[in-house]
Design an enzyme around this catalytic site. Structure first.
Site, PDB file in Angstrom:
ATOM      1  N   CYS A  43       0.832  -1.215   0.000  1.00  0.00           N
ATOM      2  CA  CYS A  43       0.000   0.000   0.000  1.00  0.00           C
ATOM      3  C   CYS A  43       0.867   1.267   0.000  1.00  0.00           C
ATOM      4  O   CYS A  43       0.405   2.346  -0.380  1.00  0.00           O
ATOM      5  CB  CYS A  43      -0.916   0.022   1.219  1.00  0.00           C
ATOM      6  SG  CYS A  43      -1.870  -1.490   1.384  1.00  0.00           S
ATOM      7  N   GLY A 283      -7.329 -13.705   2.019  1.00  0.00           N
ATOM      8  CA  GLY A 283      -6.850 -12.546   1.264  1.00  0.00           C
ATOM      9  C   GLY A 283      -7.530 -12.378  -0.085  1.00  0.00           C
ATOM     10  O   GLY A 283      -8.630 -12.895  -0.328  1.00  0.00           O
ATOM     11  N   ASP A 284      -6.849 -11.648  -0.964  1.00  0.00           N
ATOM     12  CA  ASP A 284      -7.421 -11.265  -2.267  1.00  0.00           C
ATOM     13  C   ASP A 284      -7.904 -12.453  -3.100  1.00  0.00           C
ATOM     14  O   ASP A 284      -8.737 -12.293  -3.984  1.00  0.00           O
ATOM     15  CB  ASP A 284      -6.351 -10.551  -3.106  1.00  0.00           C
ATOM     16  CG  ASP A 284      -6.088  -9.133  -2.641  1.00  0.00           C
ATOM     17  OD1 ASP A 284      -6.670  -8.733  -1.616  1.00  0.00           O
ATOM     18  OD2 ASP A 284      -5.292  -8.430  -3.304  1.00  0.00           O
ATOM     19  N   TYR A 431     -15.903  15.706  21.146  1.00  0.00           N
ATOM     20  CA  TYR A 431     -15.901  17.024  20.504  1.00  0.00           C
ATOM     21  C   TYR A 431     -15.040  18.044  21.241  1.00  0.00           C
ATOM     22  O   TYR A 431     -15.130  18.195  22.455  1.00  0.00           O
ATOM     23  CB  TYR A 431     -17.337  17.563  20.406  1.00  0.00           C
ATOM     24  CG  TYR A 431     -17.387  19.068  20.217  1.00  0.00           C
ATOM     25  CD1 TYR A 431     -16.885  19.640  19.047  1.00  0.00           C
ATOM     26  CD2 TYR A 431     -17.873  19.903  21.216  1.00  0.00           C
ATOM     27  CE1 TYR A 431     -16.888  21.016  18.882  1.00  0.00           C
ATOM     28  CE2 TYR A 431     -17.875  21.281  21.063  1.00  0.00           C
ATOM     29  CZ  TYR A 431     -17.377  21.837  19.883  1.00  0.00           C
ATOM     30  OH  TYR A 431     -17.370  23.183  19.733  1.00  0.00           O
ATOM     31  N   LYS A 439     -22.373  19.092  16.898  1.00  0.00           N
ATOM     32  CA  LYS A 439     -23.173  18.139  16.114  1.00  0.00           C
ATOM     33  C   LYS A 439     -22.243  17.677  15.003  1.00  0.00           C
ATOM     34  O   LYS A 439     -22.092  18.361  13.989  1.00  0.00           O
ATOM     35  CB  LYS A 439     -24.385  18.834  15.516  1.00  0.00           C
ATOM     36  CG  LYS A 439     -25.459  19.184  16.503  1.00  0.00           C
ATOM     37  CD  LYS A 439     -26.596  19.858  15.750  1.00  0.00           C
ATOM     38  CE  LYS A 439     -27.444  20.684  16.689  1.00  0.00           C
ATOM     39  NZ  LYS A 439     -28.122  21.783  16.002  1.00  0.00           N
TER      40      LYS A 439
HETATM   41  P1  FAD Z   1      -0.636 -10.152  -1.430  1.00  0.00           P
HETATM   42  O1  FAD Z   1      -0.332  -9.163  -0.397  1.00  0.00           O
HETATM   43  O2  FAD Z   1      -0.603  -9.710  -2.843  1.00  0.00           O
HETATM   44  O3  FAD Z   1       0.354 -11.374  -1.237  1.00  0.00           O
HETATM   45  C1  FAD Z   1       0.294 -12.491  -2.056  1.00  0.00           C
HETATM   46  C2  FAD Z   1       1.692 -13.054  -2.203  1.00  0.00           C
HETATM   47  O4  FAD Z   1       1.584 -14.338  -2.719  1.00  0.00           O
HETATM   48  C3  FAD Z   1       2.536 -12.288  -3.199  1.00  0.00           C
HETATM   49  O5  FAD Z   1       3.697 -11.793  -2.592  1.00  0.00           O
HETATM   50  C4  FAD Z   1       2.864 -13.290  -4.270  1.00  0.00           C
HETATM   51  O6  FAD Z   1       4.189 -13.161  -4.763  1.00  0.00           O
HETATM   52  C5  FAD Z   1       2.691 -14.585  -3.533  1.00  0.00           C
HETATM   53  N1  FAD Z   1       2.388 -15.702  -4.428  1.00  0.00           N
HETATM   54  C6  FAD Z   1       1.426 -15.780  -5.380  1.00  0.00           C
HETATM   55  N2  FAD Z   1       1.441 -16.963  -5.988  1.00  0.00           N
HETATM   56  C7  FAD Z   1       2.436 -17.674  -5.421  1.00  0.00           C
HETATM   57  C8  FAD Z   1       2.933 -18.974  -5.635  1.00  0.00           C
HETATM   58  N3  FAD Z   1       2.431 -19.776  -6.552  1.00  0.00           N
HETATM   59  N4  FAD Z   1       3.959 -19.389  -4.873  1.00  0.00           N
HETATM   60  C9  FAD Z   1       4.493 -18.576  -3.938  1.00  0.00           C
HETATM   61  N5  FAD Z   1       4.076 -17.359  -3.701  1.00  0.00           N
HETATM   62  C10 FAD Z   1       3.045 -16.897  -4.416  1.00  0.00           C
HETATM   63  N6  FAD Z   1      -5.310  -2.117   0.207  1.00  0.00           N
HETATM   64  C11 FAD Z   1      -5.862  -1.310   1.124  1.00  0.00           C
HETATM   65  O7  FAD Z   1      -6.727  -1.744   1.886  1.00  0.00           O
HETATM   66  N7  FAD Z   1      -5.465   0.005   1.208  1.00  0.00           N
HETATM   67  C12 FAD Z   1      -4.525   0.518   0.402  1.00  0.00           C
HETATM   68  O8  FAD Z   1      -4.175   1.701   0.518  1.00  0.00           O
HETATM   69  C13 FAD Z   1      -3.942  -0.312  -0.568  1.00  0.00           C
HETATM   70  N8  FAD Z   1      -3.013   0.197  -1.414  1.00  0.00           N
HETATM   71  C14 FAD Z   1      -2.417  -0.661  -2.302  1.00  0.00           C
HETATM   72  C15 FAD Z   1      -1.441  -0.152  -3.147  1.00  0.00           C
HETATM   73  C16 FAD Z   1      -0.809  -0.987  -4.037  1.00  0.00           C
HETATM   74  C17 FAD Z   1       0.221  -0.431  -4.953  1.00  0.00           C
HETATM   75  C18 FAD Z   1      -1.143  -2.360  -4.090  1.00  0.00           C
HETATM   76  C19 FAD Z   1      -0.441  -3.269  -5.023  1.00  0.00           C
HETATM   77  C20 FAD Z   1      -2.139  -2.863  -3.277  1.00  0.00           C
HETATM   78  C21 FAD Z   1      -2.785  -2.021  -2.382  1.00  0.00           C
HETATM   79  N9  FAD Z   1      -3.789  -2.490  -1.552  1.00  0.00           N
HETATM   80  C22 FAD Z   1      -4.360  -1.664  -0.641  1.00  0.00           C
HETATM   81  C23 FAD Z   1      -4.284  -3.862  -1.667  1.00  0.00           C
HETATM   82  C24 FAD Z   1      -3.647  -4.758  -0.637  1.00  0.00           C
HETATM   83  O9  FAD Z   1      -2.279  -4.580  -0.659  1.00  0.00           O
HETATM   84  C25 FAD Z   1      -4.021  -6.169  -0.956  1.00  0.00           C
HETATM   85  O10 FAD Z   1      -5.412  -6.311  -0.863  1.00  0.00           O
HETATM   86  C26 FAD Z   1      -3.373  -7.107   0.030  1.00  0.00           C
HETATM   87  O11 FAD Z   1      -1.988  -7.027  -0.060  1.00  0.00           O
HETATM   88  C27 FAD Z   1      -3.814  -8.541  -0.276  1.00  0.00           C
HETATM   89  O12 FAD Z   1      -3.138  -9.412   0.552  1.00  0.00           O
HETATM   90  P2  FAD Z   1      -2.882 -10.902   0.107  1.00  0.00           P
HETATM   91  O13 FAD Z   1      -2.085 -11.510   1.180  1.00  0.00           O
HETATM   92  O14 FAD Z   1      -4.142 -11.543  -0.249  1.00  0.00           O
HETATM   93  O15 FAD Z   1      -2.054 -10.808  -1.203  1.00  0.00           O
END
Ligand code: FAD
Length: 849
Positions: A43, A283-284, A431, A439
């Site tokens: 982020c 996660g995502d 406040y 308010k």
């Molecule tokens: P990730 O953090 O993406 O981690 C997944 C990891 O899995 C990666 O490092 C990847 O390399 C690894 N991986 C994938 N496949 C494999 C494999 N086959 N073998 C081994 N490793 C693997 N969210 C917010 O809420 N607020 C913000 O301000 C915000 N800003 C962001 C800005 C940027 C530039 C980015 C890129 C994202 C931002 N996000 C933000 C989104 C947030 O970072 C993600 O939602 C969060 O990181 C998701 O977490 P995760 O663990 O699911 O995936």
């Protein structure tokens, strides 16, 4: 000893690993990460690109060694899992350092592979100047382009939060930035009217924002990339940042036969367990429950990812942890503004088939971030969506400069805990003047929502003034405020005069009431409602919001230059007198400079404060005004222009707008050009200094002869074509041209009825002033005009009115001749001689026909 293998070592994976160790000292935990780093702050990456976060190291929140030593976790970076072998309960891993493959067994597997930025098959996309930002090496590459390869321009494709953060940071790094967005708005979690606030700020900061214009192709040319948009427009830049969304990294899960949703997310239960009870996901990469709709949703955000990682760890350790779902709370900085949302937006509710008024209600208010009298108060716009009975909140969006995050979270918490309007109203929020208001805006949203639920107020849709041509726009601000900004076509009756001037309004009509922010409009609406007006709506968040949505209306309409004000302000010495210069130079010697801080002043706003202070000043004195309302910087330009005062400077200083006004004018009055975009860049607020020559044309139409009225409209249309504001004042016989052709039933005295019968009814019935020959001459003239393809009088009138000629029917003549407003064609304003004279003063041509 349990063996847990976690794939993915950033948000969800790393938080799962750390929590697991805290819960189970004996477990064998292996963290497999294909990238170089674990647990880094993705982020924060945009801000590192923009050098706001200078230290690259600061982004590496938890380093592998620390995970190994402190948590005793077997961290393997540059190790990519290539398959999950569910039958053997193993994963196949490739060590990317030496390209060897190996198998790793597990008792429990956690998939936390996140998502990856989309790179659709657009022609030319393979260029290495087209980048995405997802990892630390991505940020390194972009920084290298800027710092070592001399990149000076960038196109950001996609106006989501990462795209906007990148646009801002690339701009901050000194690049010329364009954004190309396929949708008609940026920041999809916001509704379009809220996103407009961001559009304005993005453009004001010098970013070239292209909306509704997706990318057709890319082409590398002369060491640059040409980005061809669907409209045909070509943007050329040294680098392109692609930020058009993400897809879940779920291929491993798919190949292993785990259940996936249609969008490709891994389906999990409330314990974050996949369709295989030995495998969890977080996660995502997962599909989770939307707490507002109860439907599955994919929301790639850091908060949910971290929490889910922790919940997975709890469940593996034998605790019964449940993930209840997400409401997608998010916040982002967009230059000076902060945009935040929680829950569903209106677009989503509509997509679900819900109808406003029946299935949901919506309010939009503008409030200060903290007490207006305490320095630095800034406006914020808050939109709230809830059930018609107010018992449930669907979502909220806030855009503002300060205090946005805490308000969105307060509403988000209320939503999450099942609260509604009543709870927002009753919340007791901390406040003190520097932080809030007695308010709080959140309470205020509750009060306004309650008024709506109880039927005390109705709000117009933000588009209604444009779509409902029958609606009368009633502006209840003070006249002095109109000198700063007027709503085109609105009738002005200041709130204090409304009760005494109700007879000027027609209770059968539909009114949309405006004031600066909505408070006076609410009072006006209540007065009207209690006086038999049944169709009264308030314009949400007032003129302050309206003008943000109508930047094109920021032109000077040439109405009412307040003679009285001028006279008072100039202490009887007209600013236009030939010896104004000498008056000025004499008074400058003893002139004084005053300061007023209007920050946070909402109602009636800084312009009234300026108006009142200027009355106490001498010619040549200067007034420095500080305001927080961005509208002020524009208002003050028109205001000075119309009141004959001199705008010495008009700047943005930090988040404040500071104008210096000198009372009176110097010869060859210099004023900033109101047509220039005063926000195009903060320093541009000074504007281009131009001569203030009135450009308007006013025409008094006294006669009701066809040829004369025709001539007046030919002139009016000609002036319009030259871009000049035109006012036509119809008096005595001229009024007949404005009558409707059909008879309108209105109450009249006997004499008035007689008059009405004798006067021609509308343009069609007018006759030639000469050679009428019992109507033959008029008919011949109409035929010749038709043959020669000359517009008829009716067509000319329509054209003029459609294009913005202001038509005023003289109220005194109407009274004398017994003509009622209902008898006049639509679009005619009834006004006195003062209205006409006001416009005449703004004109350099004044005709009497
Ligand atoms: P990730 O953090 O993406 O981690 C997944 C990891 O899995 C990666 O490092 C990847 O390399 C690894 N991986 C994938 N496949 C494999 C494999 N086959 N073998 C081994 N490793 C693997 N969210 C917010 O809420 N607020 C913000 O301000 C915000 N800003 C962001 C800005 C940027 C530039 C980015 C890129 C994202 C931002 N996000 C933000 C989104 C947030 O970072 C993600 O939602 C969060 O990181 C998701 O977490 P995760 O663990 O699911 O995936």
């Amino acid at each position: 000893m349990k063996k847990i293998v976690i794939i993915g070592g950033v948000a969800a994976g790393a938080s799962c690993a750390a929590r697991l160790r805290r819960l189970d000292e004996t477990a064998q935990i292996i963290l497999l990460e294909r990238g170089e780093y674990i647990s880094y702050a993705n982020c924060g990456l945009p801000y590192h690109v923009g050098d706001v976060i200078k230290s690259r190291d600061a982004l590496l929140v938890t380093k592998s060694e620390m995970m190994r030593h402190r948590f005793h976790i077997d961290v393997r970076t540059k190790n990519e899992v290539t398959s999950i072998n569910r039958d053997q309960k193993t994963v196949t891993v490739t060590n990317l350092k030496d390209h060897t493959a190996y198998e790793e067994s597990y008792d429990t597997l956690v998939i936390a592979t996140g998502s990856s930025p989309l790179r659709p098959k657009i022609p030319g996309i393979e260029s290495d100047k087209i980048m995405t930002l997802w990892t630390v090496p991505d940020a390194d590459k972009i920084r290298d382009m800027i710092h070592n390869q001399g990149a000076k321009s960038a196109v950001v494709v996609g106006g989501g939060f990462i795209g906007l953060e990148m646009a801002e940071n690339l701009h901050h790094a000194g690049l010329k930035v364009s954004i190309a967005e396929a949708m008609d708005q940026v920041m999809a979690p916001l509704d379009p009217e809220m996103a407009v606030l961001l559009h304005n700020t993005i453009r004001e900061n010098g970013i070239d924002l292209n909306l509704s214009d997706g990318v057709a192709s890319f082409e590398e040319k002369n060491d640059q990339v040409q980005v061809k948009l669907n409209s045909g427009k070509v943007l050329t830049a040294d680098l392109v940042l692609l930020s058009i969304g993400v897809r879940p990294n779920s291929q491993l899960a798919k190949d292993a036969g785990l259940s996936l949703s249609e969008q490709g997310g891994i389906i999990v239960d409330e314990h974050m367990r996949t369709s295989d009870s030995s495998i969890y996901a977080a996660g995502d990469v997962t599909v989770i429950k939307d707490v507002v709709s109860g439907k599955p949703i994919m929301i790639p955000l850091a908060g949910p990812a971290n929490k889910q990682g922790r919940i997975v760890a709890d469940n593996i350790a034998g605790l019964d942890a449940v993930y209840e779902g997400t409401q997608g709370s998010s916040v982002a900085q967009v230059f000076d503004l902060t945009a935040a949302s929680t829950g569903s937006n209106e677009k989503t509710l509509i997509r679900r088939g819900m109808v406003r008024g029946k299935d949901y209600e919506s309010i939009l208010i503008t409030q200060n971030s903290h007490a207006g009298y305490y320095p630095g108060a800034m406006p914020l716009f808050l939109k709230l969506l809830f059930t018609p009975d107010g018992k449930k909140i669907f979502g909220a969006q806030i855009v503002g400069t300060d205090g946005v995050d805490k308000r969105i979270d307060t509403i988000g918490v209320t939503l999450r805990l099942g609260g509604g309007i009543k709870e927002l109203k009753n919340l007791e929020l901390a406040y003190a003047p520097p932080y809030s208001l007695a308010k709080d805006p959140v309470n205020m949203a509750g009060f306004v929502g309650e008024n709506l639920v109880n039927g005390l107020v109705r709000f117009a849709d933000y588009k209604e003034p444009d779509t409902d041509k029958e609606a009368v726009l009633l502006d209840v601000r003070e006249e002095a405020e109109l000198l700063g900004y007027e709503i085109p076509g609105a009738v002005n009756i200041p709130l204090g005069q409304l009760r005494n001037r109700l007879n000027e309004l027609d209770s059968q009509k539909h009114y949309i009431v405006f004031c600066a922010i909505g408070v006076r409009a609410y009072n006006a609406a209540r007065i009207l409602a209690q006086n038999g007006f049944e169709q009264v709506k308030i314009y949400p968040a007032g003129v302050r919001f309206y003008r943000q949505l109508h930047p094109e209306s920021e032109t000077f309409s040439g109405k009412k230059p307040a003679d009285e004000l001028n006279a008072k302000q100039n202490n009887g010495v007209s600013a236009q007198t030939p010896d104004a210069k000498s008056v000025m130079s004499n008074t400058r010697i003893n002139s004084q400079k005053l300061n007023i801080d209007c920050s946070g002043l909402q109602c009636p706003g800084p312009i009234m404060e300026v108006f009142n202070t200027m009355k106490t000043m001498k010619e040549g004195d200067e007034l420095e005004v500080t305001a927080s309302d961005p509208g002020f910087a524009k208002d003050i330009i028109s205001w000075c222009r119309r009141t004959g005062n001199t705008l010495v400077s008009n700047e943005k200083q930090g988040t404040s707008y500071v104008a210096v006004i000198r009372k009176g004018t110097q010869a060859g009055k210099e004023i900033p050009n109101p047509a220039s975009n005063c926000f195009s860049a903060p320093s541009d607020l000074n504007g281009t200094l131009v001569q203030d020559t009135p450009q308007g044309k006013t025409i008094i139409v006294f006669d009701g002869d066809m040829d004369k009225v025709l001539a007046s409209f030919v002139i009016a249309n000609g002036a319009l074509a030259m871009g000049r504001p035109v006012t036509m004042f119809f008096t005595f016989w001229g009024l007949t041209a404005l009558r409707k052709s059909e008879k309108v039933p209105v109450k009249k005295s006997f004499v008035e009825k007689m008059f009405g019968m004798m006067l021609p009814r509308g343009a069609k019935k007018l006759k030639l002033s000469k050679m009428n020959m019992a109507g033959m001459g008029t008919a011949m003239m109409k035929k010749i005009m038709n043959d020669k393809n000359i517009d008829s009088l009716e067509a000319l009138m329509k054209k003029a009115m459609d294009n913005g000629v202001k038509i005023i029917a003289c109220s005194m003549s109407m009274d004398v001749m017994g003509i009622r407003k209902e008898e006049l064609i639509d679009g005619v304003e009834v006004g006195g001689v003062g209205t006409y004279l006001g416009d005449a003063e703004e004109s350099n041509v004044n005709l009497f026909i």
